[in-house]
Design an enzyme around this catalytic site. Structure first.
Site, PDB file in Angstrom:
ATOM      1  N   THR A   1     -21.932 102.803  16.637  1.00 44.10           N
ATOM      2  CA  THR A   1     -20.927 102.930  15.585  1.00 44.10           C
ATOM      3  C   THR A   1     -19.957 101.762  15.617  1.00 44.10           C
ATOM      4  OG1 THR A   1     -21.083 105.337  15.665  1.00 44.10           O
ATOM      5  CG2 THR A   1     -19.109 104.405  14.667  1.00 44.10           C
TER       6      THR A   1
ATOM      7  N   SER B   1     -22.523 115.697  19.754  1.00 46.48           N
ATOM      8  CA  SER B   1     -21.587 116.665  19.176  1.00 46.48           C
ATOM      9  C   SER B   1     -22.301 117.984  18.913  1.00 46.48           C
ATOM     10  CB  SER B   1     -21.006 116.128  17.864  1.00 46.48           C
ATOM     11  OG  SER B   1     -20.289 114.928  18.069  1.00 46.48           O
TER      12      SER B   1
ATOM     13  N   ASN C   1     -18.911 112.242  14.012  1.00 49.83           N
ATOM     14  CA  ASN C   1     -19.502 113.167  14.981  1.00 49.83           C
ATOM     15  C   ASN C   1     -20.689 112.476  15.640  1.00 49.83           C
ATOM     16  OD1 ASN C   1     -18.071 115.919  14.597  1.00 49.83           O
ATOM     17  ND2 ASN C   1     -18.475 115.201  12.508  1.00 49.83           N
ATOM     18  N   GLU C   2     -20.405 111.829  16.755  1.00 48.03           N
ATOM     19  CA  GLU C   2     -21.386 110.998  17.429  1.00 48.03           C
ATOM     20  C   GLU C   2     -22.478 111.843  18.081  1.00 48.03           C
ATOM     21  OE1 GLU C   2     -21.254 108.158  16.584  1.00 48.03           O
ATOM     22  OE2 GLU C   2     -19.369 107.107  16.886  1.00 48.03           O
ATOM     23  N   PRO C   3     -23.586 111.206  18.477  1.00 51.42           N
ATOM     24  CA  PRO C   3     -24.640 111.947  19.186  1.00 51.42           C
ATOM     25  C   PRO C   3     -24.069 112.744  20.357  1.00 51.42           C
ATOM     26  CG  PRO C   3     -25.392 109.741  18.670  1.00 51.42           C
ATOM     27  CD  PRO C   3     -23.940 109.785  18.285  1.00 51.42           C
TER      28      PRO C   3
END
Length: 657
Positions: free
Chosen positions: A200, A185, A181-183
């Site tokens: 990532t 999300s 869940n990347e920045p």
């Protein structure tokens, strides 16, 4: 699965959070927005988490219920999996009632690929315990794109059908992500396909032998899915995680750091080793959040912090500076603030050790995890050890072969071909060489990204690193006879991920200790190496030194006077020792630093474009070494101490922590 009783749910939800809150009480945790447990060693953290899982398994078995776990991959949870496997094999812990859902998987990804999370979980956990295969769930990375959305929906339904996740384990990425869940999300997200963030992909580059080989997408549980779990434990280790941990724990929840959403969960806890907790206010500047019991180390830490904050040399600090920064307690310990500042200043000044006062004519082993850590991290000290007449053995613990590009192998093969006639390599021998070269070239031509090299290629890459290591030590006045290539077993997988350290690795180190009988040993203490090699080498040395010391103890069980060599912990490849923690500073002149850089340059395969430079520092290793050494000198100068061009820092100990 049977419905969970209210009492069991309450117990599962409240026990770890209550324990964390109890342990953290009165320790200045008011800036922390959820419970945080700090462990001295990662192994202690792993054992605590594994024991928590084991207790839940046994509680559910007692009432005929299943336990649903959410599981991560990566280096941090491996210790937990190893401990659970040990419990299963040695204590009979039964996993037959466990249902698992993994957090994520790269997309696209063949489940048999070296980088697949399916393979990771099988190799590190599932193949060693008795969880029924039908109860194991991992997102599928090899399904057609048009089926991904349906698969994600079905994954959510499977979790719901299992009764929800009882306990989910998480790691944290440097960008603050949990799962993938990347920045950006939102907290309502569910299992889905997501585009991976640049950070990532950089962090994953080593596993894929280059960032260009890292998939751009992944299937991940959503934030909402994670927050639905009854209990959440996030684990983090290493100094490189400390800044984002502080942000996730102490700043308000926000979309930029998805781990911060855990603040909204009633039973989420952070489990940290001491290094990952290093930026928390209660650790870094505890006097800002609580009344503390001052000691000499805290006094030094506080005075250095205040000097740097105010940009004032230590001897120029005044009592008002301390009062204005909530440091009343330390002021009242002294008749005059000058007594305190003079004490700290003199302590630091005496830690500056010039060449004439360094060890001379002693037996020294310098343990280098990779074939270049010696000159990168302590090239200046090595230069001075040699100049002082010490008998120095440089022990390269791993061969570093995975960090050599295929193009370097081709280059050296071409060199051998071209110089063969000059060196008398003719006839049948030359034909044999050409046949072997053709075999190697054919493999390299067909090799897929991240594929394990054939044995011949692994050996050639090791010899490339060995040759560079010898050339680097020659800059310092040593030669091949001073170099030992230990080729430790744990490293010899041909992959970035290594085997666990075993007694075989410890024996290799102990045998060298018994042969050399050193009075001083130098050990890499920068345990934030993202590949884990430094940490594993540290473990092997620590255990070997313990055995070595015990074997040399007298008949009364007391250690002999020379049983324990002095251990010098160095850093430099991934971070540098903090000023307040260093025991010794070794000044370097411009010429000293120049020789150190020259030695680093001998590692040509790691120059310009290293295979694994580390995702969070884009500088070349020689630049990191130069900048860190100069920064250390500049910091000492800013504190009012003598001005040097550069300096290396060391911690000394007789007992490795």
């Amino acid at each position: 699965m049977n419905a969970k009783t209210a009492s069991q749910t309450s117990k599962a939800q409240n026990e770890p959070a209550f324990e964390a809150s109890r342990q953290a009480s009165n320790r200045g945790t008011q800036r922390e927005r959820l419970p945080v447990l700090i462990f001295e060693k990662p192994s202690e953290m792993s054992h605590r988490v594994a024991r928590r899982i084991a207790n839940l398994i046994e509680e559910r078995q007692a009432v005929g219920q299943e336990l649903v776990l959410g599981l991560p991959t990566g280096s941090t949870p491996i210790g937990v999996y190893q401990e659970l496997v040990r419990m299963h094999q040695e204590e009979g812990l039964d996993f037959s009632n466990v249902v698992t859902f993994n957090l994520d998987e790269y997309y696209p990804m063949d489940p048999e690929s070296l980088q697949s999370y399916h393979r990771f979980m099988e190799e590190n956990f599932f193949n060693h315990v008795n969880i029924p295969e039908s109860q194991i769930h991992i997102p599928e990375g090899d399904i057609p794109r048009e089926e991904v959305e349906r698969h994600c929906i079905e994954y959510e339904h499977a979790i719901e059908k299992a009764g929800g996740i009882d306990l989910i384990l998480l790691g944290i990425g440097r960008s603050g992500h949990v799962g993938f869940n990347e920045p950006g999300s939102s907290r309502q997200t569910r299992t889905r396909l997501i585009i991976l963030d640049e950070i990532t992909r950089k962090d994953a580059a080593s596993d894929f032998f280059g960032e260009e080989n890292v998939p751009q997408e992944a299937i991940t549980m959503g934030v909402g899915t994670i927050l639905d779990a009854d209990e959440i434990i996030l684990m983090a280790t290493g100094e490189h995680k400390a800044p984002i941990v502080r942000e996730a724990v102490e700043e308000e929840a926000n979309r930029s750091v998805t781990a911060s959403y855990l603040q909204d969960h009633p039973n989420a806890s952070f489990y940290l080793d001491r290094a990952a907790a290093g930026e928390l206010t209660r650790v870094k500047t505890p006097w800002l959040v609580r009344d503390i019991e001052w000691n000499e180390q805290l006094e030094k830490q506080a005075v250095i912090w205040l000097s740097k904050k105010l940009n004032k040399a230590i001897p120029r600090l005044e009592s008002g500076d301390f009062y204005r920064n909530q440091m009343h307690g330390v002021v009242h310990r002294y008749d005059s603030i000058d007594d305190l500042t003079r004490k700290i200043f003199e302590d630091l000044r005496q830690r500056i050790v010039y060449s004439d006062n360094l060890i001379k004519n002693e037996r020294v082993i310098l343990f280098s995890p990779h074939p270049d850590d010696d000159v990168i991290s302590m090239g200046g000290m090595l230069d001075k050890l040699v100049a002082n007449g010490n008998d120095v053995t440089v022990a390269y613990m791993t061969n570093g072969s995975v960090a050599v590009f295929d193009s370097d192998v081709r280059r050296y093969l071409r060199f051998i071909e071209m110089c063969g006639p000059t060196m008398g390599l003719e006839g049948e021998a030359f034909e044999h060489f050409n046949a072997k070269r053709a075999e190697i070239e054919s493999f390299l031509d067909q090799k897929s990204p991240g594929e394990v090299d054939i044995q011949e290629v692994q050996e050639l890459k090791a010899y490339i690193r060995y040759g560079e290591a010898v050339a680097a030590t020659e800059v310092m006045g040593l030669g091949p006879e001073h170099c030992r290539f230990l080729d430790m077993p744990f490293y010899k997988t041909g992959r970035v991920r290594k085997d666990p350290v075993t007694q075989a690795d410890v024996d290799v180190v102990r045998n060298l200790l018994e042969e050399v009988e050193p009075t001083n040993v130098f050990v890499a203490g920068d345990l934030s190496d993202p590949h884990g090699t430094h940490r594993m080498c540290y473990q092997a040395i620590r255990d070997a030194l313990g055995e070595y010391r015990d074997a040399r103890a007298g008949s009364d069980g007391q250690p002999a006077a020379n049983a324990a060599p002095l251990v010098w912990l160095y850093r430099g490849a991934w971070q540098e020792w903090e000023i307040d923690r260093a025991d010794i500073f070794v000044p370097l002149s411009k010429a000293d630093l120049g020789r150190k850089v020259e030695a680093i340059f001998k590692h040509e395969s790691q120059k310009d474009r290293a295979m694994f430079p580390g995702a969070y520092d884009e500088r070349e290793f020689w630049q990191r070494a130069r900048d860190r050494n100069c920064d250390t000198a500049d910091t000492l100068n800013g504190l009012g101490l003598p001005e040097f061009y550069a300096a290396e820092a060391f911690v000394t100990t007789h007992e490795m922590p």
